[in-house]
Write an enzyme that holds these catalytic residues in place. Structure first.
Site, short mmCIF file in Angstrom:
data_model
loop_
_atom_site.label_atom_id
_atom_site.label_comp_id
_atom_site.label_asym_id
_atom_site.label_seq_id
_atom_site.Cartn_x
_atom_site.Cartn_y
_atom_site.Cartn_z
CG PHE B 219 32.62 35.87 54.70
CD1 PHE B 219 33.69 36.73 54.92
CD2 PHE B 219 32.05 35.82 53.43
CE1 PHE B 219 34.18 37.53 53.89
CE2 PHE B 219 32.55 36.63 52.40
CZ PHE B 219 33.61 37.48 52.63
CG ASP B 331 25.16 34.09 53.01
OD1 ASP B 331 25.30 33.50 51.92
OD2 ASP B 331 25.96 34.96 53.41
CE LYS B 362 31.87 31.82 47.83
NZ LYS B 362 33.27 31.74 47.45
CB THR B 386 22.36 50.16 35.68
OG1 THR B 386 22.48 51.52 36.09
CG2 THR B 386 22.42 50.10 34.16
#
Lengths: 508, 508
Positions: B219, B331, B362, B386
């Site tokens: 994931f 990750d 997280k 931005t």
């Protein structure tokens, strides 16, 4: 006509010479409430001979040791910035008409926002960040309904909260694809075993070859889905794998709209035909790209150069998309929240049928999209992530909306914008801008105004000259200057801008 | 061996029966500082017979009028939540071992964070949000260096700040693709006119057909790039167009690792061979997918079911990726920030060569990735947007890191985790869990512990029974329970959890 000889008084002369034109506007302006920032500077403060000055450069270099710094304009002292005025690391104070790339709505250190930050409700929300999709706070319904909910476009009663403009658009894409397939599949049909297994391999039918249609010069973000719909500049796209999604040429209109009505109508009609052709072709066997599930469009193409089209064009887009079962996503990330003189830029189109999605970010500080129940996914966890937005920013959005409403800032922006537009028009056609800048855009678009430098070099030089005059403006497209003042930009700020612009143009 | 007859005392017996095993751990535990939350509840408070209770349901229904609510667990009173304890809308107070999907690091209403929220520095940063890539605040360098910079993995001196886990991963993908093409192109070569024009049409060579390699059950997020690398569940992927990127089967290991060393080494070797094959094949003419530019891997596959592999496997991945010029992205969105017993889970691999990217989000509250100068894009505005992150969350990250360091929370989590693991092992092998739950994972992984229900139904029922006992835990994968307590979870919390788990298992 009064004869104007001295350059320094030319602006005042220009204003006198067409005073009649502004009479109504000025009368209206006189009735608005006093400045929201009574202690704002009245003039720029210029300490260093160039901006960035030495302290900005030093700080920028120190950032450069761990992070990209080549896009730095200057380093900002946010604590000392106030209202429309941005203070830099060297003590320079500039009139800010770029506003963090059009993302500050109601001024630096707005007292309403500072007060909000000190409330227990805000502190609790910020420091105990909820996984909103699974464990929302007790006040979430009230917070959304009394904030983002008060400005929901007619017909769009659902609100998806997200993190930024790119992810707002991408989640709208996802919702489009799911709703498109749900319609094809039939309301009660379930996923097939083949769909369930093929999607795990990124293959059809589970991962279908559907597409998003966008326009040349469009900017919709920089993640992989949104970047595939972005067509602004090569530098945004080079080396990044993209979906093979179709693109259609933006209508080739002329400005000002009021003087080019017939030709522009032709150009827009041609563009609508191209859109319909792309959609129809996408559904044919052997098409180079998959069926178009949604079309995404900015009300005014911003990053791509401030390209406009008429309400009739957007009405036509809504008709074409409806006709062919394509969802219509209106990307209000930059145009939304009042700067165009209506809360949403698309309010001015007066559509019979609402668009399917309206996405927002930037000045709202919160990001996400409005939609309707048809595009709510069929099951939980389909369009989901850990945070599903940010309660901090949702609360800030509510205060921004309230402050805008309390002070009629959209109406005021509309009036100030009209004033700037007609003054600029005079300056470009007959004044200091003649032969140097051209193609003014933003008639009836609030302060969402732009014009082109004769060349990219002229534009770049003008931006630097304006900075030396104490006014911070930004560019877009190949050679445009875009004005993106905040909603607290008033007539006296506009006059100061016009005065400085005249001087800067004189330096070119 | 003491004979244990009464179910209610079985836990105490079990603990006594292998007390020796824990002697060292318990001694160490005794030396840690007193609880960070002295006023925390000592027991759950259960007001309603079921959770969600009537007020939670009512509030959830009201949210459901404008937003997806079918994934709601319960509605939370964050102001009343404290430390490890979550309070719901009905007044129930539960021990929280899910922590907003593993994203709360140092407890609800942590006094350090509440104090931070009241500082002028924080208020200024929050309410004057910078476009960080162009107009950073004067304290940005200091803020990053004294916060995120203090935990940068060895060899990775660059920090890219982003908004969430998905966009952290996607921006790492973008950086990988740009660096990969830069290497192919040669250091000083410029973009060709063909690249410049083809990318605007989403075509090669400007938009090259490069790919990201990921593992089954992985994931990595839910936006279009990250979702293409995600292989967790069909519900995450159905109906969404994906890039045709390759996938390799995760090593089929057995638990506990310490008892299956030889077989697991074989399984990992086989998986490494599959990775190398996929990379080599991707570069051949006629490959079904484009050349692999980067491999992305979680140290422990979390959403996919808490699947582990040994340090040797990851060392092998680093070797294979280095050998074939493929960037390695670790990750750490869920594993990072201490929960596995080291600040970064990958610290335990003791790699000779650092990975190219380490992504986070997280528990850090801020998101982004660490990398090195090789993967900094060649020009400004290539990996840009931005906001480029959020100063609010960056400041919060700094305080979280400081609090972790001040209280040795990583070390403490390691110890508490070892304690939980061995107690759970006993309960599953010989105690109340026998025949109901199985396959404990998380040996030497801090509190990052999971086990399977015998079936998905058993798992779901166990989670509901635990809630009735006043403990909030979460699931992952097909039938796993994952423990994701915060870093302030102490031995007395662990004992309470174990006691309640034993009771809940008794109800199954």
């Amino acid at each position: 006509m009064i004869t104007c000889r001295a350059t320094s008084t030319a602006r005042a002369c220009a204003r006198t010479s067409h005073s009649q034109m502004h009479r109504i506007q000025q009368r209206t302006l006189a009735t608005v409430s006093p400045s929201l920032f009574p202690g704002e500077p009245s003039q720029p403060r210029l300490i260093t001979s160039a901006i960035p000055g030495p302290k900005s450069k030093e700080l920028s270099d120190s950032i450069g040791t761990f992070q990209e710094n080549r896009a730095h304009g200057f380093v900002v002292d946010y604590a000392k910035s106030q209202g429309n005025w941005i203070a830099d690391a060297d003590g320079n104070v500039l009139l800010d008409m770029f506003a963090q790339i059009a993302s500050i709505a109601i001024g630096y250190n707005n007292p309403d926002l500072i007060a909000l930050a000190k409330t227990d409700e805000f502190i609790t929300a910020t420091m105990n960040r909820a996984a909103l999709g699974s464990f929302p706070p007790t006040n979430w319904q009230e917070l959304v309904e009394t904030g983002l909910g008060t400005v929901k476009p007619k017909g769009l009663n659902n609100i998806f909260t997200a993190m930024c403009g790119s992810c707002a658009n991408e989640n709208a894409f996802k919702a489009s694809f799911m709703a498109y397939r749900a319609r094809e599949r039939g309301e009660k049909a379930k996923f097939t075993p083949e769909e369930m297994s093929s999607c795990m391999k990124n293959r059809a039918p589970g991962s279908p070859d559907l597409s998003i249609l966008s326009f040349t010069s469009a900017f919709h973000g920089r993640l992989f889905g949104s970047l595939s719909a972005t067509r602004s500049k090569a530098i945004h796209k080079l080396d990044i794998p993209s979906f093979n999604w179709p693109v259609v040429e933006w209508p080739n209109v002329k400005y000002p709209f009021s003087q080019n009505a017939r030709e522009n109508a032709q150009a827009e009609k041609a563009a609508l035909a191209r859109v319909e052709e792309a959609i129809v072709n996408s559904k044919k066997q052997g098409s180079a790209y998959g069926p178009v599930a949604a079309l995404i469009v900015e009300p005014i193409q911003s990053e791509g150069g401030d390209n406009h089209a008429s309400p009739a064009f957007f009405q036509g887009l809504r008709e074409v998309t409806k006709k062919h079962g394509v969802f219509m996503i209106v990307d209000e990330v930059q145009t939304g929240v009042g700067a165009t003189g209506s809360f949403w830029a698309f309010d001015k189109w007066e559509l019979k049928d609402a668009p399917d999605f309206v996405t927002f970010s930037k000045k709202m500080q919160a990001a996400g999209f409005y939609h309707n129940i048809e595009t709510r996914p069929s099951m939980a966890y389909r369009n989901y992530n850990t945070w599903m937005g940010d309660p901090t920013r949702t609360m800030q959005a509510r205060q921004i909306i309230r402050t805008i409403q309390d002070h009629d800032l959209v109406q005021k922006t509309d009036e100030v914008g009209n004033y700037i537009y007609s003054e600029l028009n005079e300056m470009i056609v007959n004044g200091a801008g003649r032969g140097k800048v051209e193609t003014l855009r933003g008639e009836n678009a609030g302060t969402f105004i732009a014009f082109d430098g004769r060349t990219a070099e002229v534009r770049d030089e003008l931006i630097m000259q304006m900075r030396k005059q104490g006014v911070h403006i930004g560019g877009c497209g190949e050679r445009a200057v875009r004005l993106r003042p905040m909603l607290v930009f008033e007539k006296h700020h506009a006059d100061l801008f016009l005065e400085k612009l005249e001087k800067a143009l004189g330096q070119l």
